[in-house]
Design a protein around this motif. Sequence first.
Motif, PDB file in Angstrom:
ATOM      1  N   ILE B 377      14.337 -81.473  49.993  1.00  0.00           N
ATOM      2  CA  ILE B 377      13.899 -82.879  50.065  1.00  0.00           C
ATOM      3  C   ILE B 377      14.760 -83.858  49.287  1.00  0.00           C
ATOM      4  N   GLY B 378      14.878 -83.459  48.138  1.00  0.00           N
ATOM      5  CA  GLY B 378      15.696 -84.607  47.401  1.00  0.00           C
ATOM      6  C   GLY B 378      16.914 -85.056  47.944  1.00  0.00           C
ATOM      7  N   THR B 379      17.679 -84.039  48.598  1.00  0.00           N
ATOM      8  CA  THR B 379      18.726 -84.261  49.406  1.00  0.00           C
ATOM      9  C   THR B 379      18.876 -85.070  50.464  1.00  0.00           C
ATOM     10  N   PHE B 380      17.870 -84.465  51.470  1.00  0.00           N
ATOM     11  CA  PHE B 380      17.978 -84.843  52.703  1.00  0.00           C
ATOM     12  C   PHE B 380      17.301 -86.120  53.261  1.00  0.00           C
ATOM     13  N   VAL B 381      16.234 -86.386  52.345  1.00  0.00           N
ATOM     14  CA  VAL B 381      15.638 -87.780  52.631  1.00  0.00           C
ATOM     15  C   VAL B 381      16.376 -88.801  52.301  1.00  0.00           C
ATOM     16  N   PRO B 382      17.348 -88.986  51.154  1.00  0.00           N
ATOM     17  CA  PRO B 382      18.299 -90.067  51.032  1.00  0.00           C
ATOM     18  C   PRO B 382      19.503 -90.286  52.263  1.00  0.00           C
ATOM     19  N   LEU B 385      17.430 -91.573  55.237  1.00  0.00           N
ATOM     20  CA  LEU B 385      17.300 -93.010  54.956  1.00  0.00           C
ATOM     21  C   LEU B 385      18.578 -93.866  55.050  1.00  0.00           C
ATOM     22  N   ASP B 386      19.794 -93.057  54.551  1.00  0.00           N
ATOM     23  CA  ASP B 386      21.082 -93.854  54.561  1.00  0.00           C
ATOM     24  C   ASP B 386      21.519 -94.118  56.242  1.00  0.00           C
ATOM     25  N   LYS B 387      21.432 -92.955  56.825  1.00  0.00           N
ATOM     26  CA  LYS B 387      21.878 -92.814  58.239  1.00  0.00           C
ATOM     27  C   LYS B 387      21.149 -94.169  59.012  1.00  0.00           C
ATOM     28  N   ARG B 388      19.660 -94.402  58.589  1.00  0.00           N
ATOM     29  CA  ARG B 388      18.966 -95.418  59.417  1.00  0.00           C
ATOM     30  C   ARG B 388      19.292 -96.584  59.102  1.00  0.00           C
TER      31      ARG B 388
END
Lengths: 422, 422
Positions: B377-382, B385-388
Amino acid sequence: MLNEIHFADIAEIIGELNLTEATYIIKLLDSEKTSEALMELEEDFRERILENLSAKEIAEELEEMDTDDAADVIAELPDELAEEVIAEIEDEKHAEDIKELLSYGEDTAGGLMAKELVRVKETWTIAGCVREMRRQAKNVTRVHSIYVVDKEDKLKGRLSLKDLLTAPTKAQISDVYIPKVDFVDVDTEGEEVARVMQKYDLEAIPVVDHEGVLVGRVTIDDIVDFIKDEAEKDYQLAAGISQDVEADDSVLELTRARLPWLILGLFGGLGSVFIMEGFEDALAKYKELFFFTPLIAAMAGNVGVQSSAIIVQGLANDVVKGSLFNRLVKEISLSLISGITLGILVILFGLIIGMEMDFSLTIAISMLCVIIVAALIGTFVPIILDKRGIDPAIATGPFITTSNDIFGIFLFFYIAKLMLQF
Amino acid sequence: MLNEIHFADIAEIIGELNLTEATYIIKLLDSEKTSEALMELEEDFRERILENLSAKEIAEELEEMDTDDAADVIAELPDELAEEVIAEIEDEKHAEDIKELLSYGEDTAGGLMAKELVRVKETWTIAGCVREMRRQAKNVTRVHSIYVVDKEDKLKGRLSLKDLLTAPTKAQISDVYIPKVDFVDVDTEGEEVARVMQKYDLEAIPVVDHEGVLVGRVTIDDIVDFIKDEAEKDYQLAAGISQDVEADDSVLELTRARLPWLILGLFGGLGSVFIMEGFEDALAKYKELFFFTPLIAAMAGNVGVQSSAIIVQGLANDVVKGSLFNRLVKEISLSLISGITLGILVILFGLIIGMEMDFSLTIAISMLCVIIVAALIGTFVPIILDKRGIDPAIATGPFITTSNDIFGIFLFFYIAKLMLQF
């Protein structure tokens, strides 16, 4: 093709290659180009490339570097190799300068400065100065300021390029130079150098030794890196990462930086297991208290991290002023406002799910106390560390959350015990 | 006495005074001095001082400022007053320039740049250039580079001061200038400007409009502030502080920045109350599970914050490369190493305090699963978000800890239920 492009782009390309290819490129291209590209690489990748070069090859790269960069590279080498490399540097003055820089502490003005600068004597004329400047400027990438020294090389002032362009050629330097000049001592901490340069918007600052002799200058680009590194270090400490690591470091390096803090958190968690066992008697009658502990721990942690982050940043920017008593009053009023708001929300929540009023009230009041204590710990631990000369950033993150977890859970149960009388 | 000292020191003194005294000093001293001191003050204190000045007095301060600083000050004023102030500025060119700067986005190259720079036409001779430069340099605090433009004011290249000093006076600029010059567009994001300037070690970068016409330049001191602000914003977001606040801001401002995150944490905590109520049946037989929840929540929070901090920094520094699959493998191996080490410690702890082996094992294994999920979660949420196009720093701190608390506690009880079969 690479010879035509900017060294920063070469560095980017080399960064994408494997070690053999990278070493090949470094050996193939001109030292003039590769020396600058090397400085742009990640520190550990650069180290591995240098391991594949002979002392003579490394020395050739260093000949092309500014003294501060060369000293940084040598500091990364094993002691024995470092000596060999210095011995291989042909330009004796350059080697002397590098050795001098290595003698200063890494994060001091001496460790950050370069020996390259333009210096003129106060007794010279403008015409002589321009002649001399042209000679010296060859070794200096950017001129910034011309420093004026007396016959013992002691810093007297500076001369702007504008003055040099507009003054009559026969005027003496001593008539036109600006005697007011900011400077720092070789032992000044890097943080202080950054502060002074930012405060006075300087792009370069001269560095003097204990006798006031001009020995080097620190330029803003080194300070930009320094500010960035400092900010990143604080950020990582706040997140519980103890060494400078990057997303692309190896799993082992990342584990080494992260695991110690997790173990600290584990011990904190085991501590809270003991505390809850101590209040086990309440389990029969007030089992909901135990359901609320993660909430209390989260509140204590969040409040503590907020308070410590604000203080750590305030200390870094020198805005933590006024007496400790005022700060105490401020933190307590702040936590009272937050705590009472959150307490009201808990009571509303209790009404909705049909908790007993005195139980909701117990939780709200003990949470309020936990928040106040957490804010005080978060505020005063960094201040105390800072007063003792320890980096207050260490106190942020897992350290504050873990200790606040334990204090918070204990306080929560203790106050609940007093109020509910179990 | 104040007239003799540096504007940065005057700003420091003014910062210690109350509003009436500060306003008095600003009115008393020369605009030349106070305009620079004003720029060094805290934004909100400056705003309050300006409220006490007339439009004419503000305009006088702005006359002395560089266009970029003047535009920043005007942007802080209420719309109506801003127009009045601009109308009061006597130097029409200066007023025009400020209006132009106000038309660009705050965090773009256009919003960061100043109009002050030294520009020369490619058809001029060196002698003409020096003459023109002396005239232009009066308005430019630091020269850095001389920009060469064609007859339509389009950026062609640059000229170094060194070249100017060494070239024959009759040579034409077009023969000696450097046609390679880095530049940015008015719409380039501030972050990108900072990246380019840092990468190529630039102290100033020219800014062109969509037709390639030279319209301004961004200097490194603005970028230093930008880098610092960005780093501080990320740090505060990681600590759960949502606006730019300082240790010396009012209790109300600090509460406004902190309380929303605490309320988020409160809802998360209330969520975990529900989860634990759902597993209430286990209370009779496995009450220790409930004692371990703060530990599990702390682990989930700590691991999540570590992972997200590394990714957020990596994204900012552009070092998050390679496929998402590789990152997945890396995070899982990392959490396996940490999780197994921490699990062994839990089992050792269980042996010491005499917990049953299958219970210790349950805790160790479910903690391992929680750690893996928290890291993902800590890795993929940012990253998502960054991709969006959303600032990934928002995902750090309380957001990650709160969601990981809930997921972690649920997963912990769910796995324990499967293993202990309650």
